[in-house]
Design a protein around this motif. Sequence first.
Motif, short mmCIF file in Angstrom:
data_model
loop_
_atom_site.label_atom_id
_atom_site.label_comp_id
_atom_site.label_asym_id
_atom_site.label_seq_id
_atom_site.Cartn_x
_atom_site.Cartn_y
_atom_site.Cartn_z
N ARG A 61 56.92 15.10 39.91
CA ARG A 61 57.24 13.67 40.50
C ARG A 61 56.45 12.53 39.19
N LEU A 62 55.08 12.95 38.91
CA LEU A 62 54.22 12.37 38.63
C LEU A 62 53.93 11.48 37.55
N ARG A 63 54.68 12.07 36.12
CA ARG A 63 55.62 11.30 35.37
C ARG A 63 57.45 10.96 35.76
N LYS A 64 57.21 9.18 35.40
CA LYS A 64 58.74 8.52 35.21
C LYS A 64 59.31 9.12 34.36
N GLU A 65 60.24 8.62 34.92
CA GLU A 65 61.70 8.91 33.97
C GLU A 65 61.18 6.95 33.50
N PRO A 66 62.27 6.60 31.90
CA PRO A 66 62.03 5.00 31.20
C PRO A 66 63.31 4.19 32.87
N TYR A 67 63.99 4.81 33.12
CA TYR A 67 65.27 4.32 34.25
C TYR A 67 64.43 4.03 35.80
N GLU A 68 63.61 5.31 35.85
CA GLU A 68 62.58 5.06 37.35
C GLU A 68 61.66 3.72 37.47
N LEU A 78 58.82 7.50 44.50
CA LEU A 78 60.35 7.12 45.14
C LEU A 78 59.24 7.79 46.55
N GLY A 79 58.21 8.00 46.48
CA GLY A 79 57.45 7.78 48.39
C GLY A 79 55.94 7.15 47.49
N PRO A 80 55.95 6.39 49.09
CA PRO A 80 54.06 5.44 48.85
C PRO A 80 53.05 5.73 48.66
N ASP A 81 53.37 6.88 49.05
CA ASP A 81 51.57 8.07 48.30
C ASP A 81 52.19 9.13 47.90
N GLU A 82 52.23 9.23 45.93
CA GLU A 82 52.03 10.98 45.54
C GLU A 82 51.48 10.81 44.40
N GLY A 83 50.40 10.44 44.69
CA GLY A 83 49.11 11.20 43.59
C GLY A 83 49.26 10.28 42.60
N PRO A 84 48.75 10.52 41.69
CA PRO A 84 47.62 11.98 41.50
C PRO A 84 46.54 12.26 41.84
N GLU A 102 42.65 13.48 42.13
CA GLU A 102 41.60 12.64 41.13
C GLU A 102 40.83 13.26 39.83
N ASP A 103 41.29 14.12 39.72
CA ASP A 103 41.25 15.61 38.73
C ASP A 103 42.41 15.52 38.03
N THR A 104 43.62 14.59 38.47
CA THR A 104 45.07 14.83 37.72
C THR A 104 44.33 14.02 36.03
N VAL A 105 44.58 14.58 35.06
CA VAL A 105 44.50 13.58 34.27
C VAL A 105 45.63 12.84 33.55
N LEU A 106 45.80 11.37 33.90
CA LEU A 106 46.45 10.47 33.56
C LEU A 106 47.38 10.69 32.33
N GLU A 107 48.73 10.48 32.11
CA GLU A 107 49.81 10.98 31.56
C GLU A 107 50.43 8.91 31.09
N PRO A 108 51.32 9.12 29.93
CA PRO A 108 52.12 7.76 29.79
C PRO A 108 53.07 8.15 31.21
N GLY A 109 54.00 7.24 31.84
CA GLY A 109 54.96 7.54 32.55
C GLY A 109 54.51 7.76 34.02
N MET A 110 53.11 7.22 34.74
CA MET A 110 52.65 7.92 35.58
C MET A 110 52.12 6.17 36.04
N THR A 111 52.42 6.20 37.57
CA THR A 111 52.83 4.79 38.20
C THR A 111 51.66 4.58 39.53
N TYR A 112 51.19 4.03 39.31
CA TYR A 112 49.75 3.48 40.34
C TYR A 112 49.83 2.01 41.41
#
Length: 337
Positions: free
Chosen positions: A112-119, A277-283, A285-295
């Motif tokens: 669920r970390l990386r979001k699709e464009p429609y998301e 989709l949730g208000p608190d869904e990661g990433p 601390e050790d997760t490497v950020l990628e395009p499409g992640m929302t924070y």
Amino acid sequence: MTPGPPAAPGPVITPEAVVAGRVAGARRAMAEAGIDALVLRPSPDFRFLGGGQGPFLVVTREGLAETGDPAALVPQGARRVGVDPEMRVRELFGLAIEAELVPAGPVLAPLRLRKEPYEIEALRRAVAAAEGVLERVRELAWFGETERAMAARLRSLLLESGCEELLSLRVAAGEHTARPAHPPSQRVINPGDALGVSVCGRWDGYCAEAARVFVVAEPPEDFEAMYSVVLAAHRAGLAALRPGVPAGEVARAVGEVIDGSGYGRFAAAHAGRGVGLGPDEGPGEDTVLEPGMTYCLEPAIHVPDLFGARVADVVLCAEDGALPLGTAPHRLHVLDR
């Protein structure tokens, strides 16, 4: 002419090809974790895998179906079954499955970390709705009202905006702004008060939060200097949020600014969290950020018994770095009534 509330977001429909890819990914993760089936109830995980009316969605290595009797679809001899983290106790007991029950979250959370464009567009609309409610804060009369009364007005504005589920609503005045989890109370709002307002809700399945800081008539002594530190920390977080960087670096960048200002011991414990989709869904601390992640970037300072300030924005990790999904300014607005 004063603008009205923002239009409610339209329905978000997950493309069939996206659902198929998510289910395939879930099955691979299930195999790696030794999980024979997932049993999900209506929740973010349920919606992520294309769940509709429910009441349950069952995913196995071979099939996927919505049902009222999940035990009938779990394979005979299943040893481990992943269950929805939002499953109610009576639902768990009602499963009557002779298998080890484990949380489904660790299987689905990475997917669920990386979001699709429609998301991302759905999140942008949700952010616009949340910020639209805060924009109307300036139209309201605050002098002499209570935190609780103003929270009720904001709740009505949220419903007008199309908010389908209110997750949190904060109105804190004066010394109450120094309490991170302060619920609206009967405290009267007076000239000279700092005012913290935040809304977090779900619009057509996607969550957004917006938090801003105001002052009533005039700012308290030293408040503007403290608030400038929060804004500097926010800018540092934005600069650090980019692909290839561990999420913990964002928090460290925020913390370094606040520590360097002398307010370090008053900094909030967390500088941000994932949102979708949730208000608190990661990433994590050790997760490497990628395009499409929302924070949700949310630096804050809380000085006990005096005041506090928190700014929250939903930000996309884009190819070139941080891209805020909202447009609301951060300037300290003075409420004049």
